[in-house]
Scaffold this active site. Sequence first.
Site, mmCIF file in Angstrom:
data_model
loop_
_atom_site.group_PDB
_atom_site.id
_atom_site.type_symbol
_atom_site.label_atom_id
_atom_site.label_comp_id
_atom_site.label_asym_id
_atom_site.label_seq_id
_atom_site.Cartn_x
_atom_site.Cartn_y
_atom_site.Cartn_z
ATOM 1 N N SER A 206 10.610 7.778 -15.496
ATOM 2 C CA SER A 206 10.909 9.144 -15.943
ATOM 3 C C SER A 206 11.912 9.223 -17.082
ATOM 4 O O SER A 206 12.062 10.271 -17.706
ATOM 5 C CB SER A 206 11.430 9.978 -14.763
ATOM 6 O OG SER A 206 12.631 9.429 -14.252
ATOM 7 N N ARG B 61 11.037 9.398 -8.824
ATOM 8 C CA ARG B 61 11.238 10.581 -7.983
ATOM 9 C C ARG B 61 11.012 11.858 -8.779
ATOM 10 O O ARG B 61 10.531 12.853 -8.253
ATOM 11 C CB ARG B 61 12.652 10.565 -7.382
ATOM 12 C CG ARG B 61 12.829 9.517 -6.288
ATOM 13 C CD ARG B 61 14.231 9.528 -5.722
ATOM 14 N NE ARG B 61 15.218 9.210 -6.745
ATOM 15 C CZ ARG B 61 16.533 9.227 -6.553
ATOM 16 N NH1 ARG B 61 17.022 9.547 -5.363
ATOM 17 N NH2 ARG B 61 17.358 8.902 -7.531
ATOM 18 N N ASN C 74 10.840 -1.943 -13.450
ATOM 19 C CA ASN C 74 11.872 -1.480 -14.367
ATOM 20 C C ASN C 74 13.008 -0.745 -13.669
ATOM 21 O O ASN C 74 14.142 -0.753 -14.144
ATOM 22 C CB ASN C 74 11.223 -0.559 -15.416
ATOM 23 C CG ASN C 74 12.237 0.216 -16.216
ATOM 24 O OD1 ASN C 74 12.945 -0.326 -17.055
ATOM 25 N ND2 ASN C 74 12.331 1.521 -15.947
ATOM 26 N N GLU D 142 21.402 1.931 -24.530
ATOM 27 C CA GLU D 142 21.831 3.326 -24.421
ATOM 28 C C GLU D 142 20.735 4.161 -23.761
ATOM 29 O O GLU D 142 19.725 4.496 -24.372
ATOM 30 C CB GLU D 142 22.175 3.911 -25.792
ATOM 31 C CG GLU D 142 22.807 5.286 -25.681
ATOM 32 C CD GLU D 142 23.465 5.762 -26.961
ATOM 33 O OE1 GLU D 142 24.030 6.862 -26.944
ATOM 34 O OE2 GLU D 142 23.420 5.024 -27.964
ATOM 35 N N THR D 143 20.953 4.473 -22.487
ATOM 36 C CA THR D 143 20.045 5.295 -21.692
ATOM 37 C C THR D 143 20.899 6.223 -20.825
ATOM 38 O O THR D 143 22.093 6.390 -21.074
ATOM 39 C CB THR D 143 19.154 4.423 -20.788
ATOM 40 O OG1 THR D 143 19.986 3.732 -19.830
ATOM 41 C CG2 THR D 143 18.381 3.388 -21.593
ATOM 42 N N ASP E 277 9.726 7.579 -4.059
ATOM 43 C CA ASP E 277 11.116 7.228 -3.787
ATOM 44 C C ASP E 277 11.135 5.753 -3.409
ATOM 45 O O ASP E 277 10.688 5.374 -2.323
ATOM 46 C CB ASP E 277 11.665 8.092 -2.648
ATOM 47 C CG ASP E 277 13.131 7.802 -2.347
ATOM 48 O OD1 ASP E 277 13.663 6.784 -2.854
ATOM 49 O OD2 ASP E 277 13.738 8.578 -1.588
ATOM 50 N N LEU E 278 11.634 4.922 -4.302
ATOM 51 C CA LEU E 278 11.586 3.474 -4.094
ATOM 52 C C LEU E 278 12.487 2.984 -2.969
ATOM 53 O O LEU E 278 12.405 1.813 -2.588
ATOM 54 C CB LEU E 278 11.938 2.752 -5.399
ATOM 55 C CG LEU E 278 10.901 2.876 -6.521
ATOM 56 C CD1 LEU E 278 11.449 2.279 -7.817
ATOM 57 C CD2 LEU E 278 9.590 2.195 -6.148
ATOM 58 N N TYR F 198 26.495 -4.433 -7.865
ATOM 59 C CA TYR F 198 25.376 -4.356 -8.813
ATOM 60 C C TYR F 198 25.104 -5.746 -9.405
ATOM 61 O O TYR F 198 23.951 -6.183 -9.479
ATOM 62 C CB TYR F 198 25.709 -3.357 -9.920
ATOM 63 C CG TYR F 198 24.717 -3.370 -11.061
ATOM 64 C CD1 TYR F 198 23.476 -2.760 -10.938
ATOM 65 C CD2 TYR F 198 25.023 -4.013 -12.267
ATOM 66 C CE1 TYR F 198 22.558 -2.787 -11.987
ATOM 67 C CE2 TYR F 198 24.116 -4.041 -13.314
ATOM 68 C CZ TYR F 198 22.883 -3.427 -13.168
ATOM 69 O OH TYR F 198 21.977 -3.459 -14.202
ATOM 70 N N LYS G 198 21.651 -8.315 -9.261
ATOM 71 C CA LYS G 198 20.972 -8.889 -10.413
ATOM 72 C C LYS G 198 20.915 -10.419 -10.334
ATOM 73 O O LYS G 198 19.948 -11.036 -10.783
ATOM 74 C CB LYS G 198 21.645 -8.430 -11.711
ATOM 75 C CG LYS G 198 21.498 -6.944 -11.953
ATOM 76 C CD LYS G 198 20.032 -6.526 -11.932
ATOM 77 C CE LYS G 198 19.839 -5.045 -12.094
ATOM 78 N NZ LYS G 198 18.412 -4.659 -12.086
#
Length: 262
Positions: free
Chosen positions: A15, A38, A92, A204-205, A65-66, A168, A172
């Site tokens: 999304s 979602r 992703n 940049e997101t 919803d993962l 986090y 990874k």
Amino acid sequence: MERLQGRVALVTGASAGIGAALCSELCRQGMRVVGCARNAQKIREIAEEETKHGSPGSIYTIKCDLTQESDILSMFDEIRRTFGRLDICINNAGLSHDASLLDGATSEWKNMIDVNVLALCICTREAVKLMKEAKVDDGQKLHKSIEQRLMGKGMSGHRIPEMTSFMYVGTKFMVRALTEGLRRELKADGSRIRVASISPGLVETEFEYRCFKNDPETAKSIYTTIKCLEPEDIVQSVLYILAAPPRVEVHDILLRPLEQKV
């Protein structure tokens, strides 16, 4: 990229950011893209935009919803009923919370593990299952089949930044091990499904704004310290992987902004 036309690709976290850019570009390459998130409305808007511009492919939207395995299984059942196959799975989706190891909320730790690790593994398992059902990894069709698995992870799977969410980072590092484990299991199974990983630096997101949802100034400062990568940079890496000859398995791509030091 003619061999991509008509193929079916799943993109999770579709999304916004990199996922949204991937949906658009793969659609422009003539693929049948399944975008899941979602926020399904955002994906529908991307699909409408590509239709308006005459892109040769299509974007099919699934709300998912993962963090819920039942949602993921339902999504794959829908892909099976609608398309009967899956050629590419791009894991992703990923997220972080500003939750330290000393005083972070357990719910936020769990959320990172659920999305970054468990959802990735469930999607991978179900994607391989569907690929086998549709005989996507039949070596006789290798010249015209796209047999590609993409497992996403950031640079945090390769080094530990000084100040970050270490939970986090832990997810990874785990994805890095899982990616190699998947490659070995597929080889042991005699499969020709290929495994690839892209590890970008700072892109940049909306990622940091979601991480620091209560502190948008911190998120903004992260993106203004250096000239960041853009989603399109990651998209180009994906296209490079998909365009590789069937004899080539691009296992890992690392890319950073030029100004990023670590």
